[in-house]
Design an enzyme around this catalytic site. Structure first.
Site, PDB file in Angstrom:
ATOM      1  N   LYS A 268       0.620  -0.958  -0.039  1.00 23.55           N
ATOM      2  CA  LYS A 268      -0.077   0.005   0.067  1.00 23.55           C
ATOM      3  C   LYS A 268       0.748   1.203  -0.166  1.00 23.55           C
ATOM      4  CE  LYS A 268      -4.277  -1.970   1.434  1.00 23.55           C
ATOM      5  NZ  LYS A 268      -5.430  -1.983   2.275  1.00 23.55           N
TER       6      LYS A 268
ATOM      7  N   LYS B 103      -8.512  -9.549  -7.316  1.00 22.84           N
ATOM      8  CA  LYS B 103      -9.497  -9.957  -6.345  1.00 22.84           C
ATOM      9  C   LYS B 103     -10.483  -8.884  -6.345  1.00 22.84           C
ATOM     10  CE  LYS B 103      -9.358  -9.399  -1.886  1.00 22.84           C
ATOM     11  NZ  LYS B 103      -9.163  -9.296  -0.337  1.00 22.84           N
TER      12      LYS B 103
ATOM     13  N   LYS C  88     -13.709  -4.348  -2.168  1.00 25.37           N
ATOM     14  CA  LYS C  88     -14.466  -3.472  -1.780  1.00 25.37           C
ATOM     15  C   LYS C  88     -13.986  -2.062  -1.724  1.00 25.37           C
ATOM     16  CE  LYS C  88     -14.567  -5.056   3.138  1.00 25.37           C
ATOM     17  NZ  LYS C  88     -13.109  -4.324   3.420  1.00 25.37           N
TER      18      LYS C  88
HETATM   19  P1  ATP Z   1      -9.840  -3.552   0.794  1.00 28.82           P
HETATM   20  O1  ATP Z   1     -10.201  -3.628  -0.709  1.00 28.82           O
HETATM   21  O2  ATP Z   1     -10.538  -2.460   1.683  1.00 28.82           O
HETATM   22  O3  ATP Z   1      -8.489  -4.021   1.207  1.00 28.82           O
HETATM   23  P2  ATP Z   1     -11.046  -6.191   0.461  1.00 28.82           P
HETATM   24  O4  ATP Z   1     -12.469  -6.059   0.010  1.00 28.82           O
HETATM   25  O5  ATP Z   1     -10.007  -6.664  -0.136  1.00 28.82           O
HETATM   26  O6  ATP Z   1     -10.933  -4.681   1.141  1.00 28.82           O
HETATM   27  P3  ATP Z   1     -10.827  -7.152   3.349  1.00 28.82           P
HETATM   28  O7  ATP Z   1     -11.502  -6.277   4.292  1.00 28.82           O
HETATM   29  O8  ATP Z   1      -9.394  -6.827   3.362  1.00 28.82           O
HETATM   30  O9  ATP Z   1     -11.507  -6.986   1.841  1.00 28.82           O
HETATM   31  O10 ATP Z   1     -11.118  -8.559   3.236  1.00 28.82           O
HETATM   32  C1  ATP Z   1     -11.680  -9.059   4.540  1.00 28.82           C
HETATM   33  C2  ATP Z   1     -11.825 -10.662   4.240  1.00 28.82           C
HETATM   34  O11 ATP Z   1     -12.912 -10.680   3.400  1.00 28.82           O
HETATM   35  C3  ATP Z   1     -10.612 -11.151   3.595  1.00 28.82           C
HETATM   36  O12 ATP Z   1      -9.862 -11.598   4.767  1.00 28.82           O
HETATM   37  C4  ATP Z   1     -11.452 -12.349   2.877  1.00 28.82           C
HETATM   38  O13 ATP Z   1     -11.303 -13.615   3.686  1.00 28.82           O
HETATM   39  C5  ATP Z   1     -12.656 -11.730   2.571  1.00 28.82           C
HETATM   40  N1  ATP Z   1     -12.632 -11.381   1.127  1.00 28.82           N
HETATM   41  C6  ATP Z   1     -12.618 -10.194   0.467  1.00 28.82           C
HETATM   42  N2  ATP Z   1     -12.703  -9.833  -0.656  1.00 28.82           N
HETATM   43  C7  ATP Z   1     -12.786 -11.134  -1.054  1.00 28.82           C
HETATM   44  C8  ATP Z   1     -12.903 -11.913  -2.377  1.00 28.82           C
HETATM   45  N3  ATP Z   1     -13.038 -11.174  -3.330  1.00 28.82           N
HETATM   46  N4  ATP Z   1     -12.856 -13.080  -2.397  1.00 28.82           N
HETATM   47  C9  ATP Z   1     -12.662 -14.032  -1.495  1.00 28.82           C
HETATM   48  N5  ATP Z   1     -12.669 -13.443  -0.160  1.00 28.82           N
HETATM   49  C10 ATP Z   1     -12.844 -11.891   0.106  1.00 28.82           C
END
Ligand code: ATP
Ligand code: LTN
Length: 326
Positions: free
Chosen positions: A111, A192, A195
Site C-alpha cells: 500500500k 481480487k 470493496k
Molecule cells: P479492501 O479492498 O478494503 O482491502 P477487501 O475487499 O480486499 O478490502 P478485506 O476487508 O481486506 O476486503 O477482506 C476481509 C476478508 O474478506 C478477507 O480476509 C477475505 O477473507 C474476504 N474477502 C474479501 N474480498 C474477497 C474476495 N474477492 N474473495 C474472497 N474473499 C474475499
C-alpha cells in the site's frame, strides 16, 4: 468451545467477494465456535474516509452481516471504536514491536508503494489488529491469505509478551478458507474483487439491484474459445463464474462444470446471474427489514457491554504485568 474472532473493515461497500470469502464462512463457523464478529472501524481510517459515508456504512455493514445469516444469539457483534481498550492495548504492543518486523509487513509495503501520503496508522495497522485478537484470547482468526502475516505477528507478540511478563495471552491461529473461495473482479479476473475499488463494473455490491447484477455478470470478461472448463490460469473469467456458481449453490466445482457441459458462455452467465440475484435479493429483503427496525442498535449495545467488560479485566491484568498504573 474454542473462541473465534474476525472483522471486515468498513473501507467500502460489502461485495459478493466479502460475502463468499468472509461472511458466508462466518455463518458456517457460528455453530462450532464461540464467535466474536466486529467492525474494525478504527482500521478503516488508516486511509482517508468521508465521515458521513463512514458512519452510514458501519450501520449498513452490521445490518448486512445480520441479513446474511450472522445470528446475534450465536455471535458477539460489536464496533471496535466502542471499546477503548483496543487502542490502549495496541499502544502496549507497539512498544513491544520492533521497527524491523513492522516494516516487513507486505500489505503495508504494497500500500505504501502505491500511495503518496501514507499515515503512521497504516504502518501500525497490524499491531492494532494484534490487540483486537489478543484482547479476547481468540483461538482462531478467520482471514484471507493476505492477512495471514498479520495473524503471525499477533502470535509472535503474544509469545513475546508471555515470555517477558508471564503467561497472559492465548496464541491465536489463522483460519484460512480452503481453495476456491477467492472471488475475482468480473472485468479483470486476475485481480481480487475488492470493496475498496468502489462501485465498478467488475464488482458486485451486496446491495446492487437485480438489473445491475445482471448487467455486470452478462458483461463479465471471459475468453473466446467457448469451452466451459475450470482453469484459473488460462480461463480466469470462466473459472471465476464457476466459483461463484459453486459457492452460492453449495456444490463442488466439478458438479458445476458437469452442470454446464455442452452449453455456452451466454447460458453460463445467465444462470450465474440468476443464482446471484436469488441469493442477494433474499439478503436485501432482510436487510431492509433490519434497517427499518432497532435491531442494529440492540445488537451493538449488547455486544459493546459484553466486550467492554471482558476487555477491562484483560487490560487491567496487562497493566499490572507491565508495571503501569498505581
Ligand atoms: P479492501 O479492498 O478494503 O482491502 P477487501 O475487499 O480486499 O478490502 P478485506 O476487508 O481486506 O476486503 O477482506 C476481509 C476478508 O474478506 C478477507 O480476509 C477475505 O477473507 C474476504 N474477502 C474479501 N474480498 C474477497 C474476495 N474477492 N474473495 C474472497 N474473499 C474475499
Ligand atoms: N485487517 C483485516 C480486518 C481486521 C481483522 C482484525 C480481522 C482488523 N482486525 C482482527 C481479523 C481479526 C482485514 O482487512 N480483513
Amino acid at each position: 468451545m474454542k473462541r473465534l474472532l474476525t472483522g471486515l473493515k468498513p473501507s467500502g461497500e460489502l461485495t459478493l467477494g466479502s460475502f463468499i470469502g468472509g461472511i458466508k464462512q462466518s455463518v458456517e463457523y457460528q455453530n462450532n465456535y464461540e464467535s466474536f464478529i466486529f467492525v474494525p472501524d478504527l482500521h478503516s481510517i488508516t486511509v482517508p474516509q468521508d465521515p458521513t459515508i463512514l458512519k452510514e456504512r458501519i450501520r449498513k455493514n452490521v445490518a448486512l452481516y445480520l441479513a446474511c445469516g450472522i445470528d446475534p444469539e450465536k455471535n458477539i457483534i460489536y464496533l471496535q471504536s466502542e471499546n477503548l481498550y483496543h487502542a490502549n492495548l495496541s499502544w502496549i504492543f507497539e512498544c513491544l514491536t520492533y521497527m524491523g518486523e513492522a516494516s516487513r509487513m507486505t500489505q503495508y509495503k504494497d500500500k505504501a508503494s502505491k500511495n503518496e501520503n501514507v499515515s503512521v496508522g497504516l504502518f501500525t495497522y497490524p499491531i492494532l489488529m494484534t490487540a483486537d485478537i489478543l484482547l479476547y484470547d481468540a483461538d482462531f482468526v478467520p482471514v484471507g491469505i493476505d492477512q495471514k502475516q498479520h495473524v503471525e505477528l499477533a502470535r509472535n507478540l503474544a509469545e513475546r509478551f508471555n515470555k517477558r511478563f508471564g503467561e497472559t495471552f492465548t496464541i491465536p491461529n489463522p483460519l484460512i478458507p480452503k481453495i476456491g473461495a477467492k472471488i475475482m473482479d468480473l472485468q479483470n479476473p486476475t485481480k481480487k474483487m475488492s470493496k475498496s475499488d468502489g462501485d465498478t463494473k467488475g464488482t458486485i455490491l451486496l446491495l446492487d439491484t437485480e438489473e445491475v447484477i445482471r448487467k455486470k455478470i452478462m458483461s463479465a470478461v471471459t475468453d473466446s474459445d467457448n469451452e466451459i472448463k475450470y482453469d484459473p490460469e488460462n480461463k480466469p473469467g470462466i473459472s471465476n463464474l464457476l466459483t461463484i456458481y459453486s459457492a452460492l449453490k453449495n456444490i463442488s466445482i466439478e458438479e458445476s462444470v458437469h452442470h454446464f457441459e455442452g452449453t455456452n458462455y451466454g447460458n453460463l452467465k445467465k444462470e450465474v446471474a440468476e443464482v446471484v440475484i436469488t441469493v442477494l435479493s433474499e439478503i436485501q429483503q432482510k436487510y431492509h427489514e433490519i434497517m427499518a427496525s432497532h435491531l442494529v442498535d440492540e445488537v451493538l449495545d449488547k455486544g459493546a457491554k459484553i466486550v467492554n467488560q471482558l476487555a477491562k479485566e484483560k487490560y487491567e491484568n496487562v497493566l499490572k504485568k507491565v508495571g503501569l498504573g498505581r
